[in-house]
Design an enzyme around this catalytic site. Sequence first.
Site, short mmCIF file in Angstrom:
data_model
loop_
_atom_site.label_atom_id
_atom_site.label_comp_id
_atom_site.label_asym_id
_atom_site.label_seq_id
_atom_site.Cartn_x
_atom_site.Cartn_y
_atom_site.Cartn_z
N PHE A 155 18.74 52.64 66.30
CA PHE A 155 17.52 52.86 65.51
C PHE A 155 17.41 51.73 64.49
O PHE A 155 17.60 51.92 63.30
CB PHE A 155 17.57 54.22 64.82
CG PHE A 155 17.60 55.38 65.78
CD1 PHE A 155 16.43 55.90 66.31
CD2 PHE A 155 18.81 55.95 66.17
CE1 PHE A 155 16.45 56.96 67.21
CE2 PHE A 155 18.84 57.01 67.05
CZ PHE A 155 17.66 57.52 67.58
N LYS A 157 15.20 48.64 62.91
CA LYS A 157 13.89 48.02 62.72
C LYS A 157 14.07 46.51 62.65
O LYS A 157 14.88 46.02 61.86
CB LYS A 157 13.23 48.51 61.43
CG LYS A 157 12.95 50.00 61.38
CD LYS A 157 12.17 50.38 60.13
CE LYS A 157 12.94 50.11 58.84
NZ LYS A 157 14.09 50.99 58.67
N LYS A 210 15.89 58.94 71.32
CA LYS A 210 15.45 57.56 71.05
C LYS A 210 13.99 57.37 71.45
O LYS A 210 13.18 56.83 70.68
CB LYS A 210 16.35 56.57 71.80
CG LYS A 210 15.85 55.14 71.83
CD LYS A 210 15.73 54.55 70.44
CE LYS A 210 15.26 53.09 70.53
NZ LYS A 210 15.14 52.47 69.20
N ASN A 214 10.54 56.67 68.86
CA ASN A 214 9.61 55.55 68.97
C ASN A 214 8.22 56.00 69.38
O ASN A 214 7.21 55.45 68.91
CB ASN A 214 10.15 54.51 69.95
CG ASN A 214 11.18 53.60 69.32
OD1 ASN A 214 11.43 53.68 68.13
ND2 ASN A 214 11.79 52.76 70.12
N TYR A 257 -0.46 52.77 58.58
CA TYR A 257 -1.27 51.61 58.22
C TYR A 257 -2.11 51.19 59.43
O TYR A 257 -1.56 50.84 60.47
CB TYR A 257 -0.39 50.45 57.78
CG TYR A 257 0.25 50.67 56.43
CD1 TYR A 257 -0.37 50.20 55.27
CD2 TYR A 257 1.46 51.35 56.30
CE1 TYR A 257 0.20 50.40 54.02
CE2 TYR A 257 2.04 51.56 55.05
CZ TYR A 257 1.41 51.07 53.91
OH TYR A 257 1.97 51.28 52.68
N GLY A 259 -4.46 48.77 61.73
CA GLY A 259 -4.34 47.34 61.94
C GLY A 259 -4.80 46.94 63.32
O GLY A 259 -5.55 47.66 63.99
N CYS A 266 10.04 47.20 71.43
CA CYS A 266 10.38 48.62 71.55
C CYS A 266 9.19 49.52 71.84
O CYS A 266 9.12 50.15 72.90
CB CYS A 266 11.10 49.10 70.29
SG CYS A 266 12.69 48.31 69.99
N LYS A 269 7.12 49.14 75.37
CA LYS A 269 7.86 49.49 76.59
C LYS A 269 8.40 50.91 76.55
O LYS A 269 8.49 51.57 77.59
CB LYS A 269 8.98 48.49 76.85
CG LYS A 269 10.21 48.61 75.98
CD LYS A 269 11.28 47.61 76.39
CE LYS A 269 12.55 47.76 75.56
NZ LYS A 269 13.24 49.03 75.80
N LYS A 329 5.43 41.45 63.65
CA LYS A 329 5.56 42.07 62.33
C LYS A 329 6.27 41.08 61.41
O LYS A 329 6.85 40.10 61.89
CB LYS A 329 6.35 43.39 62.42
CG LYS A 329 7.80 43.19 62.89
CD LYS A 329 8.56 44.51 62.95
CE LYS A 329 8.95 45.01 61.58
NZ LYS A 329 9.86 46.16 61.65
#
Length: 448
Positions: A155, A157, A210, A214, A257, A259, A266, A269, A329
């Site tokens: 997990f 980021k 998992k 996501n 947020y 956008g 991640c 897929k 990002k």
Amino acid sequence: MKITIFGTGYVGLVTGACLAEVGHDVLCVDVDESKIERLKQGIIPIFEPGLETIVRDNFNQGRLHFTTSAREAVEFGDVQFIAVGTPPDEDGSADLQYVRAVARTIGEAMTATKIVVNKSTVPVGTGDKVRAEISTALAERGLSIDFDVVSNPEFLKEGAAVNDFMKPDRIIIGTTNPASEKRMRELYAPFNRNHDRMIVMDLRSAELTKYAANAMLATKISFMNELANLAERLGADIEQVRIGIGSDPRIGYHFIYPGCGYGGSCFPKDVQALHRTARDVGYNAELLAAVESVNDRQKVKLFDLIVRHYGGQEALAGKTFALWGLAFKPNTDDMRAAPAREVMAALWAAGAKVQAFDPEAMEETLRIFGQRDDLLLCGTRDSALKGADALIVCTEWKAFRAPDFALMASALKEKLIFDGRNVYDPKRLAEDNWLYYGIGRGLSISAR
């Protein structure tokens, strides 16, 4: 403990370096010889804050090792982590060829009891396939050696992976074997000093956890983008709506947020893979399909706003656009499924040129697209503006949050911004006669 990590990509390298950082003896193995040589020299193949330092320090202190020898790697570790890629197949399912190949390698080389840990993001049931691969390889050698397969999904980021590993919210362990659970608790003991972050469950539940995490985060993003498109038509400002709903602790401010869509290695897929898994067991996961569909549509939102402003695609031919942000990002150089790629491709197809800048993803952009007459990679944020018809913001890097608007006005042909991350205040820009297009900011558009 002696730990082997198969794979030196994003997950494998962070896992290996962080485990070495707390004192474990770690050997990372990869088939790419040049990559392994670069790692030995302290050259990191990815940008991740803090990673280069701990890789170099632990390599120099002898706790982190690198090799291309699979047999050496299997012999080295009592615990064998599988952290190789699981790219999407043509049908959207996760491609397990690399995971299965590592499992077979372990079975072909092991001479003593091992715990095999799936760290890669894999569909439910992969643990059984890994177990079968190892068992088959052992049987072909005429051997019977005890081993166990455990699920331990990551997990992490991107942009905060080292901190996420060193200070985890949770450590998911999938096993019903008491001996394996004990061993995994020993492995992660340095990360549990303040309180026990370990959650133990059966292997299949861990594998699903998992994907569920996501998919939930991707759902929040697509939901907000759906509302943003509605707000635009209703004359509402989605940013005000975000603040209003985020104040509810049941909702919170994370991942709401709006956008120009999510990207990376991640979410795209994993949503696809979970949707495919649902179909494989005869379940129509309509919400997952909608999450993906909304995101695909959102990635062309900026281009649609540009076309709308200029009155058609044919008007874009010969124009030049400054583009800030290429990575999917901030705090990464990862451009996998990045919205900027969709925007640039559409602009190029319409005959426009792009002058782009990103604090970290310039080399990756060059690797992906090569030299093009319609792409100029600029050395600074402000130099990308020079002579451009308008500015497009695709990634919300901190360096973009407080630009010199007077300088921008002098560099651009027109005071025009297409803001894919709602970085700027439309009312302030309107007061200074800027034309501003955000995501779901109906009030700001009508205020002009």
